[in-house]
Design a protein around this motif. Sequence first.
Motif, short mmCIF file in Angstrom:
data_model
loop_
_atom_site.label_atom_id
_atom_site.label_comp_id
_atom_site.label_asym_id
_atom_site.label_seq_id
_atom_site.Cartn_x
_atom_site.Cartn_y
_atom_site.Cartn_z
N LEU A 46 -8.65 10.69 6.71
CA LEU A 46 -8.06 9.87 7.61
C LEU A 46 -9.22 11.11 9.13
O LEU A 46 -8.87 10.91 10.10
CB LEU A 46 -6.76 10.61 8.11
CG LEU A 46 -5.96 9.91 8.77
CD1 LEU A 46 -6.42 8.56 9.15
CD2 LEU A 46 -4.30 10.80 9.02
N LEU A 53 1.58 13.58 5.48
CA LEU A 53 0.95 12.68 4.60
C LEU A 53 1.98 13.38 3.34
O LEU A 53 1.74 14.50 2.80
CB LEU A 53 0.20 12.81 4.08
CG LEU A 53 -0.98 12.01 5.52
CD1 LEU A 53 -2.62 11.81 4.97
CD2 LEU A 53 -0.72 11.52 5.49
N CYS A 65 -2.82 4.57 5.95
CA CYS A 65 -3.82 5.57 6.82
C CYS A 65 -5.27 4.78 7.34
O CYS A 65 -4.82 4.92 8.83
CB CYS A 65 -4.80 6.55 6.08
SG CYS A 65 -3.65 8.18 5.63
N ARG A 103 -4.95 4.10 12.03
CA ARG A 103 -6.09 3.88 12.18
C ARG A 103 -5.92 2.37 13.47
O ARG A 103 -6.13 2.31 14.12
CB ARG A 103 -6.84 3.69 11.37
CG ARG A 103 -7.90 4.66 11.03
CD ARG A 103 -8.84 4.89 9.77
NE ARG A 103 -9.76 3.79 10.29
CZ ARG A 103 -10.93 3.84 9.73
NH1 ARG A 103 -11.07 3.77 8.53
NH2 ARG A 103 -12.07 2.96 9.84
#
Length: 675
Positions: free
Chosen positions: A43, A73, A110, A114
């Motif tokens: 990430l 996370l 993830c 984004r």
Amino acid sequence: MRQKGIQIIPRPSHIEAQAGHFTLTPHTVIQLAPGTESIGATLAKHLRPATGFPLPFAGTSSVTKAPESVIELRLSDAPPQTGDEGYFLQVRSNHILLRAAKPAGLFYGCQTLRQLFPPAIEASARVAHAAWTAPAVTIEDTPQFVWRGVLLDPARQFISKQGLYKAIDWMAYHKLNRLHLHLTDVDGWRLEIKKYPRLTQVGAWARLDGGLKIGGYYTQKDIRDIVAYANERFVMLIPEIEMPSHAGAALVAYPELNCFGTRTSIAQFPVDPLCGSEFCPGNDHVLEFIDGVLSEVAALFPGPIIHIGGDEAEMRYWGECPKCQARQKKVGNLHDWFMDQVRDKLAAKGKRAMGWSGVTKGAVFTCWDNDGSGGWGAAKGGWDVVMATGNHHYLNYNIERTTLKTAYDFDPAPARAALSPEARRHILGFEACLWGEMIPENHLESQAFPRIVALAERGWGVERPDFEDFTERLKIHVERLAQMGILTGPAYGYPIQTALPGRIRNAMPSLIYSASQNQNDEDWRWTLTGIDRGQGYDAILPAQAFDGDLETFHMSWGPRKDVDTFTVVLNKPDTFDRVKAITGMANGDHILREGVLEVSTGYGRWKEVARFKKGVAETKLDRSKIVSVRIRSTINQPPNALLAIREIILEKNGQSTLKTLSPVDRLHLPAAASK
Ligand code: ACM
Ligand code: ZN
């Protein structure tokens, strides 16, 4: 607000309903719980280039006081319904919390994250003065189908290892998780097999007229690298070794595997697509060979499934072959017997068979009929099914046949299929097929995108599919793809595309990208494989219309209706001084009787710039950047009329795409066309 089963491309209007937003800053920290390190690193790798922020990692214990902005996370305390691939994402003003039960789910969270930031987040270099905000949202997301696949076909035209890496990258970004590699066919055998070295020494290479050698293959080390790369991105590889048909390349390498040893050279599409390219199922050595090959395949590919083809067997020689006839007397249906034998050999190696046809229960059925009904029937009969329907999933078909909407409209398990809950469980998902006869590696993405985004979204599963809404979101998504260097093809009036002779690509400053013709019943595109194959059969291909050579031309039926077009798409938008299109052969036959020359400045913004007179249209161009040029017929042509498109010529700064002007052409060109 909580969303279940959100889209592949999250919908901002929904998300913004929640107040506030998160902002990435130079001080944002990525907080990693045990087990999340590598996904967190990935990430960060995606977020660092555009932002220029360090995004350091912190362990859960090292964060003592809450920093101003954290992405956290966790691989724990996810709601149980997130399953193997789902995730739970909360975006708040100074805290993003992403939780999943399994690493794949965390990885997919993830990808969604984004896509919540502005498209410029995907830029490969720093973007100054951007506001890196993501809207506050709570997303609970789980896929409806486990099999979200892409078929690539390096057998027809080889795809480099780097090309596969790039495909795996865009697959992962769209939460696609199965890469089916069609590794063998009549055009080439692409996998090193130690026990049978001639498969790649001989079977991986074709000789074109003129002697040029083309082809390629993956070494076993290449495969291990590709498997590792795919693994990190939660993509499982499904190798396909085709049998009993489509085996031409193997039969050239080892002719004794064919009934009469009739294959002598590697065929290149469009010449000789099948023509008796079958193993001899009567020959025990064939099964021994298959077993040897599959042992190495099984050892190389860690996934549980190996695809063994089974489609389009013409059985050309089986009827005359004494071995086949003797076997048939004992076993009945030779094809099905053969497929069963191979299925059992795979089972002994701990692998499950998958096939297009002729595979028996226990194997996974790849449904490639046009509408999917065969797949739903099979699911009701207890088969596991992957939908790869001709109408919706064959993205090698042009955009006129399989439109963005056609792709979006496909639900792998729709209500009209009337599947019981049990049958519904047998629908594993879908595969987007990019058969390679006419798609060279450098055109894969423009062929796949944006339709593959539509398939990805429906394959992941949407609660309330809405095409209008999808196309709105797609407009933004196309910007993300552009930032990643992914060329989006036929969405907005970009029709069919074909490759260019390498001669042109090399000789001209990459001006021309592709050409196409749009005809009513044209399913397939023509292409050259980057090679100039000269006269004869190939002299009618579309690429001959912009090969810089007035002696060659593209000949087509029609255009039959006034909507018919012939389009050349540029490699990248550019300005030109002049454009000229010349139709008709040197003797004046087959000109375009009435039509216009148009240029597009993008997304289907076509503008007429000249009319055809005596088959020729030409004009100066203004300084707008154009993305494509097309010829459009404005009348209905007589039935069976032919059209020769001799050359589309672009000029810029004294340079022209026209390389040669033969004396014959000087004599015969209409006055307007000679210089
Ligand atoms: C296929 O298209 N022959 C599977
Ligand atoms: Zn035989």
